[in-house]
Design a protein around this motif. Structure first.
Motif, PDB file in Angstrom:
ATOM      1  N   GLU A 176      -3.061  86.824  36.254  1.00  0.00           N
ATOM      2  CA  GLU A 176      -3.288  85.405  36.485  1.00  0.00           C
ATOM      3  C   GLU A 176      -3.241  85.092  37.975  1.00  0.00           C
ATOM      4  N   ARG A 177      -4.159  84.235  38.421  1.00  0.00           N
ATOM      5  CA  ARG A 177      -4.146  83.823  39.818  1.00  0.00           C
ATOM      6  C   ARG A 177      -2.950  82.926  40.105  1.00  0.00           C
ATOM      7  N   TRP A 178      -2.664  81.983  39.169  1.00  0.00           N
ATOM      8  CA  TRP A 178      -1.524  81.091  39.284  1.00  0.00           C
ATOM      9  C   TRP A 178      -0.556  81.376  38.155  1.00  0.00           C
ATOM     10  N   GLU A 179       0.649  80.898  38.286  1.00  0.00           N
ATOM     11  CA  GLU A 179       1.667  81.163  37.273  1.00  0.00           C
ATOM     12  C   GLU A 179       1.411  80.408  35.978  1.00  0.00           C
ATOM     13  N   THR A 180       0.607  79.342  36.040  1.00  0.00           N
ATOM     14  CA  THR A 180       0.199  78.594  34.860  1.00  0.00           C
ATOM     15  C   THR A 180      -1.084  77.855  35.220  1.00  0.00           C
ATOM     16  N   HIS A 181      -1.638  77.095  34.301  1.00  0.00           N
ATOM     17  CA  HIS A 181      -2.858  76.338  34.569  1.00  0.00           C
ATOM     18  C   HIS A 181      -2.660  75.454  35.793  1.00  0.00           C
ATOM     19  N   TRP A 182      -3.640  75.438  36.677  1.00  0.00           N
ATOM     20  CA  TRP A 182      -3.458  74.701  37.937  1.00  0.00           C
ATOM     21  C   TRP A 182      -3.282  73.201  37.715  1.00  0.00           C
ATOM     22  N   LEU A 183      -3.832  72.670  36.631  1.00  0.00           N
ATOM     23  CA  LEU A 183      -3.643  71.252  36.338  1.00  0.00           C
ATOM     24  C   LEU A 183      -2.209  70.949  35.900  1.00  0.00           C
ATOM     25  N   LEU A 184      -1.497  71.949  35.421  1.00  0.00           N
ATOM     26  CA  LEU A 184      -0.083  71.793  35.107  1.00  0.00           C
ATOM     27  C   LEU A 184       0.792  72.008  36.338  1.00  0.00           C
ATOM     28  N   LEU A 185       0.301  72.777  37.270  1.00  0.00           N
ATOM     29  CA  LEU A 185       1.094  73.118  38.452  1.00  0.00           C
ATOM     30  C   LEU A 185       1.003  72.051  39.539  1.00  0.00           C
ATOM     31  N   LEU A 186      -0.180  71.477  39.723  1.00  0.00           N
ATOM     32  CA  LEU A 186      -0.390  70.513  40.806  1.00  0.00           C
ATOM     33  C   LEU A 186       0.533  69.292  40.703  1.00  0.00           C
ATOM     34  N   PRO A 187       0.660  68.634  39.544  1.00  0.00           N
ATOM     35  CA  PRO A 187       1.567  67.479  39.468  1.00  0.00           C
ATOM     36  C   PRO A 187       3.021  67.845  39.721  1.00  0.00           C
ATOM     37  N   VAL A 188       3.437  69.040  39.285  1.00  0.00           N
ATOM     38  CA  VAL A 188       4.812  69.492  39.503  1.00  0.00           C
ATOM     39  C   VAL A 188       5.113  69.600  40.992  1.00  0.00           C
ATOM     40  N   VAL A 189       4.215  70.228  41.719  1.00  0.00           N
ATOM     41  CA  VAL A 189       4.410  70.387  43.160  1.00  0.00           C
ATOM     42  C   VAL A 189       4.390  69.024  43.852  1.00  0.00           C
ATOM     43  N   PHE A 190       3.477  68.153  43.435  1.00  0.00           N
ATOM     44  CA  PHE A 190       3.352  66.826  44.044  1.00  0.00           C
ATOM     45  C   PHE A 190       4.624  66.003  43.883  1.00  0.00           C
ATOM     46  N   THR A 191       5.143  65.896  42.672  1.00  0.00           N
ATOM     47  CA  THR A 191       6.323  65.049  42.450  1.00  0.00           C
ATOM     48  C   THR A 191       7.587  65.662  43.046  1.00  0.00           C
ATOM     49  N   ALA A 192       7.671  67.003  43.068  1.00  0.00           N
ATOM     50  CA  ALA A 192       8.822  67.640  43.702  1.00  0.00           C
ATOM     51  C   ALA A 192       8.826  67.369  45.209  1.00  0.00           C
ATOM     52  N   LEU A 193       7.651  67.510  45.831  1.00  0.00           N
ATOM     53  CA  LEU A 193       7.554  67.201  47.262  1.00  0.00           C
ATOM     54  C   LEU A 193       7.867  65.740  47.528  1.00  0.00           C
ATOM     55  N   ALA A 194       7.376  64.859  46.661  1.00  0.00           N
ATOM     56  CA  ALA A 194       7.642  63.431  46.831  1.00  0.00           C
ATOM     57  C   ALA A 194       9.132  63.140  46.732  1.00  0.00           C
ATOM     58  N   SER A 195       9.835  63.843  45.832  1.00  0.00           N
ATOM     59  CA  SER A 195      11.274  63.638  45.675  1.00  0.00           C
ATOM     60  C   SER A 195      12.036  63.982  46.956  1.00  0.00           C
ATOM     61  N   VAL A 196      11.539  64.973  47.663  1.00  0.00           N
ATOM     62  CA  VAL A 196      12.166  65.352  48.933  1.00  0.00           C
ATOM     63  C   VAL A 196      11.750  64.390  50.042  1.00  0.00           C
ATOM     64  N   LEU A 197      10.467  64.066  50.109  1.00  0.00           N
ATOM     65  CA  LEU A 197       9.960  63.242  51.210  1.00  0.00           C
ATOM     66  C   LEU A 197      10.550  61.838  51.198  1.00  0.00           C
ATOM     67  N   VAL A 198      10.690  61.236  50.001  1.00  0.00           N
ATOM     68  CA  VAL A 198      11.246  59.876  49.986  1.00  0.00           C
ATOM     69  C   VAL A 198      12.709  59.873  50.399  1.00  0.00           C
ATOM     70  N   GLY A 199      13.385  61.015  50.274  1.00  0.00           N
ATOM     71  CA  GLY A 199      14.740  61.123  50.791  1.00  0.00           C
ATOM     72  C   GLY A 199      14.753  61.297  52.302  1.00  0.00           C
ATOM     73  N   ILE A 200      13.886  62.173  52.808  1.00  0.00           N
ATOM     74  CA  ILE A 200      13.821  62.416  54.253  1.00  0.00           C
ATOM     75  C   ILE A 200      13.346  61.174  55.000  1.00  0.00           C
ATOM     76  N   LEU A 201      12.389  60.451  54.403  1.00  0.00           N
ATOM     77  CA  LEU A 201      11.796  59.279  55.052  1.00  0.00           C
ATOM     78  C   LEU A 201      12.447  57.975  54.608  1.00  0.00           C
ATOM     79  N   ALA A 202      13.656  58.058  54.072  1.00  0.00           N
ATOM     80  CA  ALA A 202      14.301  56.869  53.510  1.00  0.00           C
ATOM     81  C   ALA A 202      14.502  55.767  54.541  1.00  0.00           C
ATOM     82  N   GLY A 203      14.621  56.117  55.801  1.00  0.00           N
ATOM     83  CA  GLY A 203      14.855  55.109  56.822  1.00  0.00           C
ATOM     84  C   GLY A 203      13.626  54.339  57.245  1.00  0.00           C
ATOM     85  N   THR A 204      12.447  54.700  56.731  1.00  0.00           N
ATOM     86  CA  THR A 204      11.216  54.036  57.143  1.00  0.00           C
ATOM     87  C   THR A 204      10.908  52.854  56.233  1.00  0.00           C
ATOM     88  N   ALA A 205      10.091  51.937  56.725  1.00  0.00           N
ATOM     89  CA  ALA A 205       9.753  50.738  55.959  1.00  0.00           C
ATOM     90  C   ALA A 205       8.871  51.045  54.761  1.00  0.00           C
TER      91      ALA A 205
END
Length: 498
Positions: free
Chosen positions: A452-481
């Motif tokens: 397999e090229r990816w560990e699972t279907h890319w349509l299942l993987l893309l949202p996981v990566v997106f929301t995980a990154l968002a969970s980190v970014l909204v914490g790092i950027l919490a001080g912004t408007a």
């Protein structure tokens, strides 16, 4: 009508119209179904972005239509409603992509995506509701739209879960109806107002107002999964993973918590809450639910049920924050509405990937799964650590403000609740992280990795990566408007004066 009056209606219709069209499609019309889904999402993103800019610039968005005597149907865009609408829109986009991949070869996809769109429409309509009657209308529509999703698989287990879900939510809706009717008789159904609109009735109608509040909180507490009204939530985990993600991150539990926010601050107001002695019982109920949910999560051996009880605990942080009646605590509760949504949807996406790709449903089956699905397990780790409150992930920001808010209003004992919950979160999440990365892998983890090229279907993987990154970014950027925290501060400054 001006564009500012039509925009709230357009936001609701942007998912309602595609959903109704999707019902008419044949199963083999997959390309058209996907196009309608994504077009609706894209249009809603643009419309919500326009309203965000307008509200930040001080514009007023209000659509009104005659409905009942003395109670028009009102949709309005204010800072509070947009926090929930934006979360719903972003996670609808991610979950639509996820569901397309998850249900790629499944039957009844037109029915699923039709009800899926109706569910989002009801959620957004509820968030934009400008008075209690409008809120009640969309609250009941949400029950009708989510029931077919819970029973989608059609198995005996899912049908039993659907009956339980319907019994709880219809019962809760009946209580909300009674509370709304009582308040309508006492004060009419004016638009939601910062600071509430019942101050003049406190002395004269105090007992009736207490009864109405109890009816509303009990009814809303069903969807918010406050104890002892939470029983439907673990049973509803038989639904497909996209439905579980939707139920826990946006569509159901958040509507209950959001409704409690509206009732506390835009119907009763902080002064009436204190005069009627309503805040303290609500605070105790939220604190008890936080600890109870964490304890029950610790006892679960099935992954999705553990996540379900985690939701029972985590969503009550929102109620805890608003019940403290202090600015910092309210900021913490409101921002957790967004932060918990991002982290919890990530965890349910990951659970769905484990189940769909490797058939992993129970915690003991997770040994070494990170070596077979490293991106999914990394995202799961981010979500788990965020729920515990590890910086700089989003959950830390919520808990920091809740703790600071408790100290601000002299409720120091709440810190013990937050600390106890964090320790329990660590107790039921860290063993999963350890199993996934460090335990000896099971033989079947290597079943199709090499081919397999990816560990699972890319349509299942893309949202996981997106929301995980968002969970980190909204914490790092919490001080912004532009962060959820910045928007929550704006809400408190504009709409929750003390």
């Amino acid at each position: 009508m001006s564009w500012t009056s039509l925009l709230p209606l357009a936001i609701v219709l942007s998912s309602l119209v595609p959903g109704l069209i999707i019902f008419t499609l044949r199963e083999e019309q997959q390309r058209l179904r996907v196009t309608l889904n994504l077009a609706g999402v894209a249009l809603k993103v643009v419309l919500v972005a326009a309203m965000l800019i307008g509200v930040s610039d001080g514009l007023t968005f209000r659509f009104s239509l005659p409905f009942l005597p003395g109670a028009p149907l009102v949709l309005q865009g204010d800072a509070l409603s947009l926090l929930f609408v934006t979360l719903s829109t972003v996670l609808w986009l991610a979950t639509t992509v996820y569901a397309i991949g998850y249900l790629e070869d499944s039957p009844l996809r037109s029915r699923f995506f039709g009800y899926f769109s109706l569910c989002v429409s009801a959620t957004v309509g509820l968030a934009l509701a400008g008075n209690l009657v409008t809120f009640l209308l969309f609250y009941e529509l949400l029950t009708l739209a989510t029931f077919p999703l819970v029973v989608h698989r059609g198995t005996p287990e899912s049908l039993r879960a659907g009956r339980v879900y319907l019994a709880y939510t219809v019962g809760g809706g009946t209580l909300v109806l009674m509370g709304v009717a009582l308040l309508h008789a006492l004060a009419g159904s004016p638009d939601f107002q910062p600071g509430g609109y019942l101050d003049g009735l406190v002395e004269e109608r105090g007992p009736s107002l207490r009864v109405a509040f109890a009816l509303l909180v009990l009814g809303l507490g069903v969807k918010a999964a406050l104890i002892p009204l939470h029983g439907w939530l673990p049973k509803a985990m038989v639904a497909p993973a996209p439905v579980s993600a939707l139920l826990h991150a946006v569509a159901v539990v958040k509507t209950g918590a959001f409704g409690i926010v509206r009732v506390v601050y835009d119907v009763y107001g902080a002064e009436a809450m204190e005069a009627l002695a309503l805040a303290r019982p609500l605070l105790w109920l939220a604190a008890a639910t936080i600890l109870f949910g964490s304890l029950r999560a610790l006892q679960q051996s099935e992954l999705k049920r553990r996540l379900a009880y985690s939701t029972v605990s985590q969503v009550s942080y929102i109620t805890l924050g608003v019940a403290l009646l202090g600015p910092l605590a309210v900021v913490g509760g409101l921002v957790h509405l967004a932060h918990q949504g991002l982290m919890k949807v990530t965890l349910f996406y990951c659970a769905g990937n484990f189940a769909e790709t490797l058939g992993v449903h129970r915690i003991r089956e997770m040994n070494g799964i990170g070596r077979r699905m490293p991106l999914t397990m990394t995202a799961f780790t981010v979500g788990a650590l965020g729920m515990i409150g590890v910086p700089p992930i989003a959950g830390f920001i919520s808990k920091w403000y809740l703790g600071s808010g408790a100290l601000e209003v002299g409720q120091d004992w709440v810190l013990l609740v937050l600390l106890g919950s964090a320790l329990l979160n660590a107790a039921y999440f860290l063993p999963l992280v350890w199993r996934g990365w460090f335990a000896t892998p099971a033989d079947w983890h290597a079943d199709n990795w090499a081919g397999e090229r990816w560990e699972t279907h890319w349509l299942l993987l893309l949202p996981v990566v997106f929301t995980a990154l968002a969970s980190v970014l909204v914490g790092i950027l919490a001080g912004t408007a532009i962060s959820p925290l910045g928007w929550a501060r704006l809400i408190v400054d504009r709409e929750f004066p003390r």
